[in-house]
Motif scaffolding. Structure first.
Motif, mmCIF file in Angstrom:
data_model
loop_
_atom_site.group_PDB
_atom_site.id
_atom_site.type_symbol
_atom_site.label_atom_id
_atom_site.label_comp_id
_atom_site.label_asym_id
_atom_site.label_seq_id
_atom_site.Cartn_x
_atom_site.Cartn_y
_atom_site.Cartn_z
ATOM 1 N N ALA A 22 -3.018 0.004 -3.046
ATOM 2 C CA ALA A 22 -1.704 -0.197 -2.414
ATOM 3 C C ALA A 22 -1.254 1.081 -1.711
ATOM 4 N N GLY A 25 -2.477 1.260 1.519
ATOM 5 C CA GLY A 25 -2.029 0.150 2.372
ATOM 6 C C GLY A 25 -2.919 -1.075 2.290
ATOM 7 N N ILE A 26 -3.642 -1.206 1.168
ATOM 8 C CA ILE A 26 -4.563 -2.337 1.010
ATOM 9 C C ILE A 26 -4.099 -3.207 -0.154
ATOM 10 N N VAL A 27 -3.832 -4.475 0.128
ATOM 11 C CA VAL A 27 -3.370 -5.399 -0.901
ATOM 12 C C VAL A 27 -4.248 -6.654 -0.883
ATOM 13 N N PRO A 28 -5.015 -6.895 -1.955
ATOM 14 C CA PRO A 28 -5.854 -8.100 -2.008
ATOM 15 C C PRO A 28 -4.981 -9.355 -1.936
ATOM 16 N N THR A 29 -5.508 -10.390 -1.313
ATOM 17 C CA THR A 29 -4.713 -11.613 -1.133
ATOM 18 C C THR A 29 -4.811 -12.540 -2.338
ATOM 19 N N GLU A 30 -5.736 -12.263 -3.251
ATOM 20 C CA GLU A 30 -5.873 -13.111 -4.431
ATOM 21 C C GLU A 30 -6.143 -12.272 -5.668
ATOM 22 N N THR A 42 -7.948 -9.140 2.131
ATOM 23 C CA THR A 42 -6.783 -8.277 1.872
ATOM 24 C C THR A 42 -5.796 -8.467 3.022
ATOM 25 N N ASN A 43 -4.657 -7.795 2.915
ATOM 26 C CA ASN A 43 -3.677 -7.828 3.997
ATOM 27 C C ASN A 43 -4.245 -7.255 5.294
ATOM 28 N N ARG A 44 -5.315 -6.480 5.183
ATOM 29 C CA ARG A 44 -5.944 -5.928 6.391
ATOM 30 C C ARG A 44 -7.155 -6.747 6.779
ATOM 31 N N ASP A 45 -7.202 -7.162 8.051
ATOM 32 C CA ASP A 45 -8.326 -7.970 8.558
ATOM 33 C C ASP A 45 -9.662 -7.276 8.380
ATOM 34 N N ARG A 48 -12.227 -6.012 2.967
ATOM 35 C CA ARG A 48 -12.424 -7.078 1.989
ATOM 36 C C ARG A 48 -12.919 -6.490 0.680
#
Ligand code: ATP
Ligand code: MG
Length: 213
Positions: A22, A25-30, A42-45, A48
């Protein structure tokens, strides 16, 4: 892959890693504990996460299937660290590697006598080095889990295992008879990726470094 792939294991390392990611600036989507997916966005394209067994993290990073990973010092010592750059001790998932034996077993006396000890462990490399350095003769028995059972079942005289609170040892009437080393988790980076993807990786490594200070 032009983005970044991060290899993580579920459980304590994942939980303690989330705040560090975090900060970058990286937040996993699951949540991997709830999802069965092994590749998580993650929130970043361009970032992963791949979910692997804790002991497989160095292998994914070594071969470049992941650019970054987080693994325990225990796992890294067993792997050997080939192809890995280890820039940061993250100070997470802290525990210690120790020798433990049944409460009634006089480990110190057995060592003094020069007895040959049967040691069950998942950590063959670390255990071999530890006992060789002390001049203790051992037969190492490789296990993949529940080391505490081995002395109780008569498979071994003692074990080499990770301990944090000591409650698992206690529940199985084992006592810590020797500390081998302190363990924490480290950031590992594929050496080739660090050169090829420097502009992507360096800010992530720097942000994680900032977060642990
Ligand atoms: P698996 O559960 O898939 O067999 P594992 O047991 O190695 O693998 P974890 O139990 O999640 O996976 O442990 C991952 C890492 O956490 C270990 O490699 C070690 O560095 C650290 N660790 C293990 N046990 C403890 C503990 N009791 N307290 C703190 N950190 C620990
Ligand atoms: Mg485990």
């Amino acid at each position: 892959m032009t983005g970044i792939t991060i290899a993580l294991s579920k459980g304590r390392i994942f939980e303690e890693t989330l705040p560090l990611l975090a900060a970058a600036g990286i937040v996993p989507t699951e949540d991997p504990e709830k999802s069965r997916k092994l590749i998580i966005g993650t929130n970043r394209d361009d970032v992963r996460v791949v979910i692997v067994r804790a002991s497989d993290v160095p292998t994914y990073v070594q071969y470049g299937a992941a650019d970054l990973g987080i693994a325990g010092k225990d796992v890294l010592l067993e792997h050997g660290g080939v192809g890995l750059y280890q820039p940061l001790d993250l100070n997470i998932a802290k525990c210690r590697m120790c020798v433990a034996a049944p409460a009634g077993f006089d480990y110190a006396a057995a060592v003094r006598r020069g007895a040959r000890l049967r040691i069950a462990t998942k950590y063959i490399v670390v255990a071999r080095e530890h006992f060789a350095a002390k001049g203790v003769h051992v037969d190492l028995i490789k296990l993949y889990g529940s080391m505490e059972l081995a002395p109780l079942a008569g498979l071994a005289d003692a074990i080499v295992d990770l301990v944090s609170s000591g409650s698992t040892l206690k529940a199985n009437h084992l006592v810590e008879v020797e500390q081998i080393m302190n363990i924490s988790s480290r950031l590992v980076v594929n050496q080739a990726a660090l050169k090829m993807k420097r502009e992507l990786l360096q800010p992530v490594i720097a942000a994680i470094e900032g977060a642990i200070r």
